[in-house]
Design an enzyme around this catalytic site. Structure first.
Site, PDB file in Angstrom:
ATOM      1  N   CYS A 121      34.294  41.473  -7.417  1.00 55.54           N
ATOM      2  CA  CYS A 121      33.526  40.230  -7.525  1.00 55.54           C
ATOM      3  C   CYS A 121      33.037  39.889  -8.931  1.00 55.54           C
ATOM      4  O   CYS A 121      32.903  38.718  -9.271  1.00 55.54           O
ATOM      5  CB  CYS A 121      32.382  40.201  -6.518  1.00 55.54           C
ATOM      6  SG  CYS A 121      31.224  41.552  -6.689  1.00 55.54           S
ATOM      7  N   LYS A 194      27.615  47.652   4.732  1.00 55.63           N
ATOM      8  CA  LYS A 194      27.080  46.700   3.775  1.00 55.63           C
ATOM      9  C   LYS A 194      26.945  45.360   4.473  1.00 55.63           C
ATOM     10  O   LYS A 194      27.941  44.772   4.910  1.00 55.63           O
ATOM     11  CB  LYS A 194      28.030  46.591   2.583  1.00 55.63           C
ATOM     12  CG  LYS A 194      27.573  45.597   1.552  1.00 55.63           C
ATOM     13  CD  LYS A 194      28.413  45.678   0.314  1.00 55.63           C
ATOM     14  CE  LYS A 194      27.974  44.665  -0.698  1.00 55.63           C
ATOM     15  NZ  LYS A 194      28.780  44.737  -1.915  1.00 55.63           N
ATOM     16  N   ARG A 204      23.513  39.435  -8.206  1.00 54.94           N
ATOM     17  CA  ARG A 204      24.602  38.495  -8.529  1.00 54.94           C
ATOM     18  C   ARG A 204      24.345  37.803  -9.863  1.00 54.94           C
ATOM     19  O   ARG A 204      25.278  37.425 -10.562  1.00 54.94           O
ATOM     20  CB  ARG A 204      24.794  37.501  -7.389  1.00 54.94           C
ATOM     21  CG  ARG A 204      25.344  38.227  -6.173  1.00 54.94           C
ATOM     22  CD  ARG A 204      25.656  37.322  -5.008  1.00 54.94           C
ATOM     23  NE  ARG A 204      26.000  38.140  -3.846  1.00 54.94           N
ATOM     24  CZ  ARG A 204      26.091  37.683  -2.613  1.00 54.94           C
ATOM     25  NH1 ARG A 204      25.882  36.406  -2.373  1.00 54.94           N
ATOM     26  NH2 ARG A 204      26.404  38.499  -1.631  1.00 54.94           N
ATOM     27  N   ARG A 216      30.026  35.715   1.774  1.00 52.92           N
ATOM     28  CA  ARG A 216      30.756  36.965   1.982  1.00 52.92           C
ATOM     29  C   ARG A 216      30.783  37.396   3.461  1.00 52.92           C
ATOM     30  O   ARG A 216      31.055  38.539   3.772  1.00 52.92           O
ATOM     31  CB  ARG A 216      30.111  38.083   1.153  1.00 52.92           C
ATOM     32  CG  ARG A 216      30.024  37.805  -0.343  1.00 52.92           C
ATOM     33  CD  ARG A 216      30.066  39.117  -1.112  1.00 52.92           C
ATOM     34  NE  ARG A 216      29.535  39.059  -2.459  1.00 52.92           N
ATOM     35  CZ  ARG A 216      30.131  38.472  -3.495  1.00 52.92           C
ATOM     36  NH1 ARG A 216      31.289  37.838  -3.328  1.00 52.92           N
ATOM     37  NH2 ARG A 216      29.574  38.507  -4.694  1.00 52.92           N
ATOM     38  N   LYS A 247      23.334  49.569   3.022  1.00 54.42           N
ATOM     39  CA  LYS A 247      22.892  48.589   2.042  1.00 54.42           C
ATOM     40  C   LYS A 247      22.730  47.224   2.673  1.00 54.42           C
ATOM     41  O   LYS A 247      23.663  46.800   3.361  1.00 54.42           O
ATOM     42  CB  LYS A 247      23.960  48.552   0.942  1.00 54.42           C
ATOM     43  CG  LYS A 247      23.755  47.505  -0.097  1.00 54.42           C
ATOM     44  CD  LYS A 247      24.921  47.522  -1.012  1.00 54.42           C
ATOM     45  CE  LYS A 247      24.777  46.362  -1.954  1.00 54.42           C
ATOM     46  NZ  LYS A 247      25.858  46.281  -2.872  1.00 54.42           N
ATOM     47  N   TYR A 312      16.760  50.612  -8.685  1.00 58.98           N
ATOM     48  CA  TYR A 312      16.459  50.093 -10.024  1.00 58.98           C
ATOM     49  C   TYR A 312      15.106  50.602 -10.517  1.00 58.98           C
ATOM     50  O   TYR A 312      14.763  50.425 -11.680  1.00 58.98           O
ATOM     51  CB  TYR A 312      16.460  48.553  -9.994  1.00 58.98           C
ATOM     52  CG  TYR A 312      17.779  48.009  -9.511  1.00 58.98           C
ATOM     53  CD1 TYR A 312      18.895  48.003 -10.352  1.00 58.98           C
ATOM     54  CD2 TYR A 312      17.951  47.566  -8.199  1.00 58.98           C
ATOM     55  CE1 TYR A 312      20.125  47.560  -9.904  1.00 58.98           C
ATOM     56  CE2 TYR A 312      19.176  47.121  -7.744  1.00 58.98           C
ATOM     57  CZ  TYR A 312      20.259  47.122  -8.605  1.00 58.98           C
ATOM     58  OH  TYR A 312      21.483  46.692  -8.153  1.00 58.98           O
TER      59      TYR A 312
HETATM   60  C1  PBG Z   1      29.468  43.950  -5.233  1.00 58.55           C
HETATM   61  C2  PBG Z   1      28.102  44.475  -5.062  1.00 58.55           C
HETATM   62  C3  PBG Z   1      26.926  43.792  -4.685  1.00 58.55           C
HETATM   63  C4  PBG Z   1      25.903  44.723  -4.795  1.00 58.55           C
HETATM   64  C5  PBG Z   1      26.456  45.935  -5.196  1.00 58.55           C
HETATM   65  N1  PBG Z   1      27.823  45.762  -5.338  1.00 58.55           N
HETATM   66  C6  PBG Z   1      26.654  42.383  -4.372  1.00 58.55           C
HETATM   67  C7  PBG Z   1      27.353  41.638  -3.337  1.00 58.55           C
HETATM   68  O1  PBG Z   1      28.004  42.191  -2.461  1.00 58.55           O
HETATM   69  O2  PBG Z   1      27.256  40.428  -3.431  1.00 58.55           O
HETATM   70  C8  PBG Z   1      24.446  44.426  -4.539  1.00 58.55           C
HETATM   71  C9  PBG Z   1      23.493  45.317  -5.220  1.00 58.55           C
HETATM   72  C10 PBG Z   1      22.109  44.806  -5.308  1.00 58.55           C
HETATM   73  O3  PBG Z   1      21.742  43.735  -4.794  1.00 58.55           O
HETATM   74  O4  PBG Z   1      21.319  45.516  -5.931  1.00 58.55           O
HETATM   75  N2  PBG Z   1      30.210  43.726  -4.134  1.00 58.55           N
END
Ligand code: PBG
Length: 323
Positions: A121, A194, A204, A216, A247, A312
């Protein structure tokens, strides 16, 4: 009043509360995300993710020096390339931004455990996690590209890859190409569960990974589902995942607990960007004690059953000796 049982006796002061604490966080539980951009001497703060910036490799190395000093022992690397195209080909460039960062970090810190996000992405011009044809995200063609990305990270020296794309079958494909090319020691930490979440907003921004059309939901999970989460995990475990990620974390603690109780696999909770920024902002507006609120949520993730936390807040946690 005669009360036989007085639970408050065990909450009388800090010492007894600490003795009674069932859940404790340690430095070793944490993985720190790091965002790398191309160029030199660049550091870009991102408004929606306070305190976190993306850095060119030279600046990132200084950051790595600092976090290693603080006792961080694992990093999750994300790359943001300068050039994007329809299939995200810079994601598997052997001189790409992540590949260069892996080499530099591993060269200086061979014992630091380095994990890379494997996804498209940030690398595609449309911002989706896979190849797009007629506005549909095509699964199997994406797998070929993800396999190339994983191999390029392995060649650069990564310890573990973390596919976050949510395509079907990607763990199996990545495992087989890694084994085929002699990288059987490179692990897979799969974003097995996820959810299509609103809590990824700040990520993002920093990863420049917002889809330019649609959302998504045709590949990330529907947040109404928990049984399906177990099916996703079972698939990834069968396909060869070493660790699985849930996640986001906070709104999904029930999922973490169900996995913990039913499937024997190490669980990482991803304390995502929206969860982090929400508490940071509430704290800066005086709505709650920022650090204590962070601690409460991180403890909740571990109490739910996560043995690893991607956050973070890691650097601050260690810098301020909160654990
Ligand atoms: C990429 C990805 C995402 C995150 C980690 N890898 C974003 C998404 O799927 O849009 C999110 C991590 C975060 O929000 O800290 N696919």
């Amino acid at each position: 009043m005669i009360l036989k049982r007085r639970p408050r006796r065990l909450r009388k002061n800090n010492a007894i509360r600490n003795l009674m604490a069932e859940t404790k966080l340690t430095r070793e539980d944490f993985i720190m995300p790091l965002f790398v951009i191309e160029g030199e001497n660049k550091q870009e703060a991102i408004k929606s993710l306070p305190g976190i910036s993306r850095m060119s490799p030279d600046v990132a190395m200084k950051e790595v020096d600092e976090i290693v000093q603080l006792g961080v022992q694992a990093l999750l690397l994300f790359g943001i390339p300068e050039t994007k195209d329809v299939q995200g080909s810079s994601a598997y460039d052997s001189n790409g931004v992540v590949q260069e960062a892996i080499k530099r970090i591993k060269d200086r810190y061979p014992d630091l455990f380095l994990i890379t996000d494997v996804c498209l992405c940030s690398y595609t011009d449309h911002g989706h996690c896979g190849v797009v044809q007629d506005k549909v995200i095509v699964n199997d063609r994406t797998l070929d590209i993800l396999a190339r990305v994983a191999i390029s990270h392995a060649q650069a020296g990564v310890d573990m890859v973390a596919p976050s794309d949510m395509m079907d079958g990607r763990v199996g494909v990545i495992r087989s190409v890694l084994d085929r090319d002699g990288y059987e020691h490179v692990g897979i930490m799969s974003y097995a569960v996820k959810f299509a979440s609103n809590f990824y907003g700040p990520f993002r921004d920093i990863a420049d990974a917002t889809p330019i059309f649609g959302d998504r939901k045709s590949y990330q999970m529907d947040y109404r589902n928990a049984d399906e989460a177990l099916r996703e995990i079972n698939l990834d475990v069968e396909e060869g995942a070493d660790i699985i990620i849930v996640k986001p974390a906070l709104a999904y603690l029930d999922i973490i607990r169900r996995i913990k109780d039913t499937i024997n696999i190490p669980i990482a909770a991803y304390n995502v960007s929206g969860e982090y920024s929400m508490i940071d902002l509430a704290g800066s507006h005086g709505l709650m004690k920022r650090e204590e609120a962070f601690m409460e949520t991180l403890i909740a993730m571990k109490r739910a059953g996560a043995s690893i936390i991607i956050s973070y807040f890691t650097k601050e946690l260690l810098r301020k000796d909160l654990i």
